[in-house]
Scaffold this motif. Structure first.
Motif, PDB file in Angstrom:
ATOM      1  N   ARG A 169      -2.825  13.551   7.979  1.00 40.29           N
ATOM      2  CA  ARG A 169      -2.212  12.907   6.806  1.00 40.29           C
ATOM      3  C   ARG A 169      -2.224  11.381   6.908  1.00 40.29           C
ATOM      4  O   ARG A 169      -1.205  10.743   6.704  1.00 40.29           O
ATOM      5  CB  ARG A 169      -0.760  13.342   6.635  1.00 40.29           C
ATOM      6  CG  ARG A 169      -0.603  14.813   6.550  1.00 40.29           C
ATOM      7  CD  ARG A 169       0.810  15.135   6.233  1.00 40.29           C
ATOM      8  NE  ARG A 169       0.949  16.578   6.134  1.00 40.29           N
ATOM      9  CZ  ARG A 169       2.067  17.179   5.775  1.00 40.29           C
ATOM     10  NH1 ARG A 169       3.117  16.456   5.512  1.00 40.29           N
ATOM     11  NH2 ARG A 169       2.119  18.466   5.704  1.00 40.29           N
ATOM     12  N   GLU A 202       2.804   1.922  -3.179  1.00 37.73           N
ATOM     13  CA  GLU A 202       1.910   2.494  -4.196  1.00 37.73           C
ATOM     14  C   GLU A 202       1.729   3.986  -3.973  1.00 37.73           C
ATOM     15  O   GLU A 202       1.717   4.786  -4.918  1.00 37.73           O
ATOM     16  CB  GLU A 202       0.534   1.798  -4.166  1.00 37.73           C
ATOM     17  CG  GLU A 202       0.476   0.484  -4.930  1.00 37.73           C
ATOM     18  CD  GLU A 202       0.865   0.631  -6.396  1.00 37.73           C
ATOM     19  OE1 GLU A 202       0.478   1.638  -7.032  1.00 37.73           O
ATOM     20  OE2 GLU A 202       1.605  -0.249  -6.898  1.00 37.73           O
ATOM     21  N   ARG A 203       1.587   4.368  -2.679  1.00 37.96           N
ATOM     22  CA  ARG A 203       1.388   5.784  -2.378  1.00 37.96           C
ATOM     23  C   ARG A 203       2.627   6.598  -2.745  1.00 37.96           C
ATOM     24  O   ARG A 203       2.538   7.705  -3.276  1.00 37.96           O
ATOM     25  CB  ARG A 203       1.069   5.952  -0.894  1.00 37.96           C
ATOM     26  CG  ARG A 203       0.075   7.073  -0.682  1.00 37.96           C
ATOM     27  CD  ARG A 203      -0.250   7.220   0.761  1.00 37.96           C
ATOM     28  NE  ARG A 203       0.243   8.487   1.267  1.00 37.96           N
ATOM     29  CZ  ARG A 203       0.259   8.804   2.543  1.00 37.96           C
ATOM     30  NH1 ARG A 203      -0.151   7.927   3.450  1.00 37.96           N
ATOM     31  NH2 ARG A 203       0.663   9.966   2.929  1.00 37.96           N
ATOM     32  N   GLN A 248       0.832  -1.206   0.000  1.00 37.99           N
ATOM     33  CA  GLN A 248       0.000   0.000   0.000  1.00 37.99           C
ATOM     34  C   GLN A 248       0.872   1.264   0.000  1.00 37.99           C
ATOM     35  O   GLN A 248       0.651   2.204  -0.762  1.00 37.99           O
ATOM     36  CB  GLN A 248      -0.864  -0.051   1.263  1.00 37.99           C
ATOM     37  CG  GLN A 248      -2.090   0.814   1.211  1.00 37.99           C
ATOM     38  CD  GLN A 248      -2.781   0.784   2.568  1.00 37.99           C
ATOM     39  OE1 GLN A 248      -2.757  -0.249   3.272  1.00 37.99           O
ATOM     40  NE2 GLN A 248      -3.383   1.880   2.928  1.00 37.99           N
ATOM     41  N   LYS A 249       1.892   1.252   0.892  1.00 43.87           N
ATOM     42  CA  LYS A 249       2.719   2.464   1.028  1.00 43.87           C
ATOM     43  C   LYS A 249       3.602   2.691  -0.201  1.00 43.87           C
ATOM     44  O   LYS A 249       3.841   3.826  -0.604  1.00 43.87           O
ATOM     45  CB  LYS A 249       3.598   2.365   2.284  1.00 43.87           C
ATOM     46  CG  LYS A 249       2.801   2.309   3.581  1.00 43.87           C
ATOM     47  CD  LYS A 249       1.900   3.528   3.735  1.00 43.87           C
ATOM     48  CE  LYS A 249       0.907   3.287   4.870  1.00 43.87           C
ATOM     49  NZ  LYS A 249      -0.151   4.297   4.905  1.00 43.87           N
ATOM     50  N   THR A 253      -4.736   9.444   5.366  1.00 47.28           N
ATOM     51  CA  THR A 253      -5.364   8.808   4.200  1.00 47.28           C
ATOM     52  C   THR A 253      -4.445   8.776   2.997  1.00 47.28           C
ATOM     53  O   THR A 253      -3.355   9.325   3.006  1.00 47.28           O
ATOM     54  CB  THR A 253      -6.671   9.536   3.823  1.00 47.28           C
ATOM     55  OG1 THR A 253      -6.457  10.918   4.025  1.00 47.28           O
ATOM     56  CG2 THR A 253      -7.817   9.037   4.644  1.00 47.28           C
ATOM     57  N   GLU A 254      -4.924   8.162   1.970  1.00 41.52           N
ATOM     58  CA  GLU A 254      -4.117   8.020   0.754  1.00 41.52           C
ATOM     59  C   GLU A 254      -3.951   9.350   0.021  1.00 41.52           C
ATOM     60  O   GLU A 254      -4.602  10.330   0.328  1.00 41.52           O
ATOM     61  CB  GLU A 254      -4.800   7.030  -0.196  1.00 41.52           C
ATOM     62  CG  GLU A 254      -4.645   5.603   0.243  1.00 41.52           C
ATOM     63  CD  GLU A 254      -5.430   4.685  -0.669  1.00 41.52           C
ATOM     64  OE1 GLU A 254      -5.645   5.074  -1.843  1.00 41.52           O
ATOM     65  OE2 GLU A 254      -5.826   3.616  -0.218  1.00 41.52           O
ATOM     66  N   GLY A 255      -3.118   9.327  -0.969  1.00 38.82           N
ATOM     67  CA  GLY A 255      -2.925  10.530  -1.801  1.00 38.82           C
ATOM     68  C   GLY A 255      -1.677  11.282  -1.392  1.00 38.82           C
ATOM     69  O   GLY A 255      -1.072  11.038  -0.355  1.00 38.82           O
ATOM     70  N   SER A 256      -1.298  12.185  -2.242  1.00 42.68           N
ATOM     71  CA  SER A 256      -0.038  12.894  -2.039  1.00 42.68           C
ATOM     72  C   SER A 256      -0.210  14.169  -1.247  1.00 42.68           C
ATOM     73  O   SER A 256       0.755  14.719  -0.740  1.00 42.68           O
ATOM     74  CB  SER A 256       0.563  13.233  -3.399  1.00 42.68           C
ATOM     75  OG  SER A 256      -0.311  14.082  -4.099  1.00 42.68           O
ATOM     76  N   THR A 293       2.551   7.359  -6.445  1.00 42.03           N
ATOM     77  CA  THR A 293       1.713   8.514  -6.820  1.00 42.03           C
ATOM     78  C   THR A 293       2.364   9.813  -6.389  1.00 42.03           C
ATOM     79  O   THR A 293       2.345  10.799  -7.119  1.00 42.03           O
ATOM     80  CB  THR A 293       0.319   8.464  -6.149  1.00 42.03           C
ATOM     81  OG1 THR A 293       0.307   7.467  -5.149  1.00 42.03           O
ATOM     82  CG2 THR A 293      -0.765   8.237  -7.153  1.00 42.03           C
ATOM     83  N   LEU A 294       2.913   9.785  -5.171  1.00 38.12           N
ATOM     84  CA  LEU A 294       3.520  10.999  -4.633  1.00 38.12           C
ATOM     85  C   LEU A 294       4.642  11.512  -5.545  1.00 38.12           C
ATOM     86  O   LEU A 294       4.690  12.683  -5.903  1.00 38.12           O
ATOM     87  CB  LEU A 294       4.068  10.692  -3.239  1.00 38.12           C
ATOM     88  CG  LEU A 294       4.563  11.860  -2.416  1.00 38.12           C
ATOM     89  CD1 LEU A 294       3.461  12.870  -2.206  1.00 38.12           C
ATOM     90  CD2 LEU A 294       5.085  11.367  -1.072  1.00 38.12           C
TER      91      LEU A 294
END
Lengths: 234, 686
Positions: free
Chosen positions: B634, B503-504, B500-501, B636-639, B507-508
């Motif tokens: 901070r 993947e984040r 999961q991390k 949740t997901e997303g950058s 995106t970041l």
């Protein structure tokens, strides 16, 4: 049929190793190389069916290697690169690569792309030669038979519903042209379109999931934002 | 060579030129005058060839002849040499310069100042005594003569023929008639000394004539020498004309400082004199003509240098202009607005004064006539000129204001190279210079920021590449781990978190890369005509599933008619995707989300409103500019870059992006320019 042999080229040994494990698990033979020169040597000495090639490598970079390989051989080349700009992709493909995968990639997706390229190279290559009629419309890995109204991806039949088939038929017969949702609706459903964006989009998404390797980044069935939908001619 | 010695050198050579011209001119005059005289008096290098000598000798012969031909009182005179006849004083006074001998066989008269009788021994030739080289002899029938050992042809010599001797040269009957006496058969001899000397006891006419002749000779020599010197100086000055030019330039500069009002009378008088000279040149005495010619030459020379150096400046360097200039210098020390006011008042005051003067002079002119009318005209001319200068200055300033406005416009449009050039004299010169300095400052700042932006982009490109490579390995091996079946459950849980991390992180990295490119303007855009309403609908349709799953109600208000804009569809999709994803993430469950597209003539405005599911304890600026996400935790997901990307993409696409926070109401407003349908049609045709 012989076991396909795949050449993996990257200056990062761990990445090569990870890819090799995945490819061996799928049953392929793998040859590893760590720069462009080694890759060229391997190609001249071995019978190779597909190349996974990094761009930024010492001695000979991936783009130059691609050009050299293309001078002699027609082996499918998938470029693996951390460069994610559209211009990089276009450059890579115009140099003669068959596919462009940006790092970091999803291993599953990479495997799917490998399979797709291999199938086209090893089996469809012959099929293409045989069927020389105009009933089949092709774009990349897709083929649509206008007589039987069936779609195949990498030679595998795709199961589509009646509506989906009609949408694909409309778009693939006018490949490259952009259709607004209203026009698709009116021509497929045969009714007056009113607020149909959602309806059309739902179908488009479903078709994508059936035909695209990565439905999130579609290669064939594309949304032209603010205008409509189209199937890309590749 | 320092400038002073150069200057003095220039002056010296010019002086050569000046003296040379004068000498050559004047010596030509002097030489010609002397030459004329020389010719008129039959002057000769050899004194004994000159007319005056020949006349003198002829006169002496005549004296002797007439003396000897007459009968009276001859005996006494002959015998007594001490007291000579007054007739013979003329001959006696010559002293040793002259030997004379005359004998008349008819009356046995002999007159001589020599004892030597033997010179007449033979009839054929005469032997001259030592130190004597000239004689003229009448043997009773014919003249013979000798000079410097060469015989003289007296009968053919023009001077002898024209002098007192002329009657004797003719045949006997005719000259006796003229003279009244006869010298036929007489012997008359005159001998002249070679080197004529002065007689200390008496006045020797021959000696004095010779002195005068010598003087003229020396004068000619001197004139030739002076002429040669002058010519030499002239030639020298022509060789060194570089220095002459230099001095002429200096002279011109100096002449340039003289006001036209002073020059004008000189010019007028000078031209008048030249005109008269040219007209009268041949009627004037020769030496005056030459003097006038030389003077005219210098006058024209000065005028030529003045105009050559100063050009039309000769006319503009007037007292009036000088006064205006000094007024300008005075004005320059004042602040701008004061200076302009002062100029206006001065102008009006002067005009009134001049008009009054003109009226007064005009009234006087009625009584006193011409001169005052002239004054009136001069004053009116002055007033008109002043008016012209004032208006011209005013127009120039207005022009300059226009130029400055244009320039500010250029600067606003980002032109940092075109400089504004105003005359240093202009009222707004300081303003223009300041503007140029500001422009330079802007150019410098822009260059610096562009450079730093480019470096930033390069850095981020490299960093993101360097981050992606290890991340590829991480993702690949996490994926391999995921496929291991034999792992205990808690390990599988760890792997899930790793996946999961990573993947984040992926995106970041991509988001940072995109954002930095968009902000620095390095991003490529493919702008074309599209329907904004349709784009929003498509985006919403794309998010159909998450929207359906959320417990939010989307209220969408998009006009049926297309809303045409020109933009990059892929980038705008990203904008709306980010905004809707934010909405889905941060809206209070059960509330409504409003998506409105409103258009007016020129603008299309999209507003997205939702109720936040948390307390928005930050300002509008903070939420975009900082690395903030809706909730500061901070988790949740997303950058956390969603809004920043949305904003920078919107701006790069030519739109406007604003956020409003009002309590729990979160509102995003995007504004785009509407392009007319025609433009879109044209674009589609292409």
């Amino acid at each position: 049929m012989q076991t396909p042999c795949i050449l993996v080229v990257d200056d990062d040994r761990e990445i090569v190793k990870a890819i090799s494990i995945n490819l061996r698990n799928e049953g392929y033979r793998v040859i590893e190389a760590y720069d462009g020169m080694q890759a060229l040597e391997a190609i001249s000495s071995q019978d190779i069916h597909l190349i996974l090639l990094d761009i930024m490598m010492p001695k000979l970079d991936g783009l130059s290697a691609t050009m050299k390989i293309r001078q002699e051989k027609n082996i499918p080349i998938i470029i693996l690169s951390a460069k994610s700009e559209d211009s990089d992709k276009i450059l890579g493909l115009s140099m003669g690569a068959d596919d462009y995968v940006t790092k970091p990639f999803n291993p599953m997706e990479l495997m799917a792309r490998v399979k797709s390229q291999l199938r086209r190279y090893m089996t469809l290559g012959d099929v293409n030669m045989k069927e020389k009629n105009n009933k089949i419309i092709r774009t990349g890995r897709l083929a649509f038979d206008t007589e039987t109204r069936t779609l195949t991806a990498d030679g595998n039949p795709v199961r589509l519903t009646a509506t989906e088939t009609r949408i694909v038929e409309l778009l693939i017969k006018n490949m490259g042209r952009v259709f607004p949702a209203e026009e698709i609706y009116e021509r497929v459903w045969g009714e007056v379109a009113y607020s149909v964006e959602n309806t059309v989009m739902v179908h488009i998404r479903r078709i994508r999931e059936k035909i695209e390797i990565n439905p999130r980044e579609p290669e064939y069935l594309k949304v032209v934002w603010g205008i409509g939908y189209k199937i890309e001619k590749i | 060579m320092d400038t002073r010695s150069k200057k003095s050198k220039a002056f010296k050579f010019w002086l050569c030129f000046f003296i040379g011209i004068n000498i050559v001119g004047l010596s030509i005059m002097a030489g010609l005058t002397i030459a004329t005289q020389f010719y008129a008096e039959r002057l000769h290098w050899d004194f004994k060839e000159t007319q005056s000598f020949k006349d003198n000798i002829a006169a002496k012969f005549h004296t002797l002849a007439s003396y000897i031909a007459h009968d009276s009182n001859m005996e006494d005179a002959a015998e007594n040499k001490e007291y000579s006849d007054p007739y013979l004083v003329e001959l006696e006074d010559e002293g040793e310069n002259l030997i004379y001998y005359a004998k008349n066989p008819k009356n046995q008269k002999v007159i001589t100042n020599t004892e030597i009788d033997s010179i007449l021994d033979t009839k054929a030739s005469i032997s001259l005594p030592e130190g004597y080289d000239f004689y003229i002899y009448y043997n009773g029938e014919k003249f013979t003569g000798q000079k410097d050992g060469k015989p003289l042809d007296i009968y053919r010599d023009r001077e002898y023929k024209n002098s007192l001797l002329s009657p004797y040269l003719e045949s006997p009957p005719s000259y006796t008639e003229q003279l009244g006496y006869d010298i036929q058969g007489c012997q008359i001899l005159l001998i002249v000394k070679k080197d004529i000397v002065g007689n200390p006891y008496a006045y020797s006419s021959l000696y004095n004539l010779q002195k005068r002749n010598n003087l003229l000779k020396w004068m000619i020599i001197a004139a030739i020498i002076v002429f040669t010197v002058g010519l030499g100086l002239l030639v020298l000055s022509i060789i060194k004309r570089k220095y002459i030019k230099e001095f002429e330039h200096m002279l011109g500069k100096m002449l340039g400082t003289i006001f036209f009002e002073l020059k004008m009378p000189v010019l007028l008088i000078g031209s008048l004199i030249i005109l008269i000279t040219a007209q009268q040149l041949f009627q004037m005495s020769f030496r005056y003509a030459v003097l006038f010619a030389v003077a005219s030459f210098w006058f024209l020379y000065i005028v030529w240098i003045d105009f050559g150096t100063n050009g039309m400046g000769v006319f503009t360097n007037t007292i009036v202009n000088a006064l205006i200039q000094s007024y300008k210098a005075f004005e320059k020390k004042r602040p701008f607005q004061k200076a302009l006011l002062m100029r206006f008042y001065t102008f009006v005051g002067l005009e009134i004064l001049l008009m009054l003067l003109a009226v007064i002079f005009f009234l006087i002119a009625g009584a006193k006539g011409f001169l005052f009318i002239l004054f009136t005209i001069v004053i009116i001319t002055l007033a008109v000129y002043l008016f012209y200068r004032y208006v011209r200055r005013y127009t120039n300033t207005i022009d300059d204001i226009g130029k400055i406005i244009d320039q500010t416009d250029r600067i606003r449009q980002g032109d940092t190279t075109t400089k504004l050039q105003l005359s240093p004299d202009a009222d707004l010169f300081v303003l223009a210079e300041n503007l140029n300095t500001i422009q330079e400052g802007i150019a410098e700042a822009v260059e610096r920021s562009v450079k730093s932006e480019r470096m930033k982009v390069e850095l981020i490109t490299n960093v993101s590449h360097d981050l992606k490579t290890p991340l590829t390995s991480i993702i690949s091996y996490v994926d391999l781990l995921k496929k291991e079946d034999m792992l205990p459950d808690h390990v599988k849980d760890y792997i899930r978190i790793l996946a999961q991390k990573s993947e984040r992180l992926k995106t970041l990295i991509q988001d940072i890369f995109d954002l930095s490119k968009a902000v620095s303007g390095e991003m490529e855009f493919e702008k074309k005509a599209l329907d904004l309403g349709k784009l929003i609908e498509q985006t919403l349709a794309d998010l159909d599933d998450p929207i359906a799953q959320s417990q939010l109600k989307f209220k969408i208000n998009i006009p049926d008619d297309p809303v045409p804009i020109i933009s990059d569809g892929n980038k705008l999709y990203r904008v709306f995707l980010n905004l809707f994803q934010n909405t889905l993430k941060y809206s209070l469950k059960g509330t409504r989300v409003y998506v409105d597209l409103v258009t007016n003539d020129k603008k299309a405005i999209v507003t997205i409103k939702n109720i936040a599911n948390y307390e928005m304890n930050f300002s509008e600026e903070e939420i975009i500019e900082r690395f903030v996400r809706g909730d500061k935790a901070r988790s949740t997901e997303g950058s956390g870059l969603g809004l920043a990307i949305a904003q920078s993409f919107t701006r790069a696409c030519g739109g406007d992006f604003n956020i409003k926070i009002d309590g729990d109401l979160f509102k995003v407003m995007l504004t785009f320019d509407i392009k007319s349908d025609k433009i879109i049609e044209k674009d589609e045709m292409k």
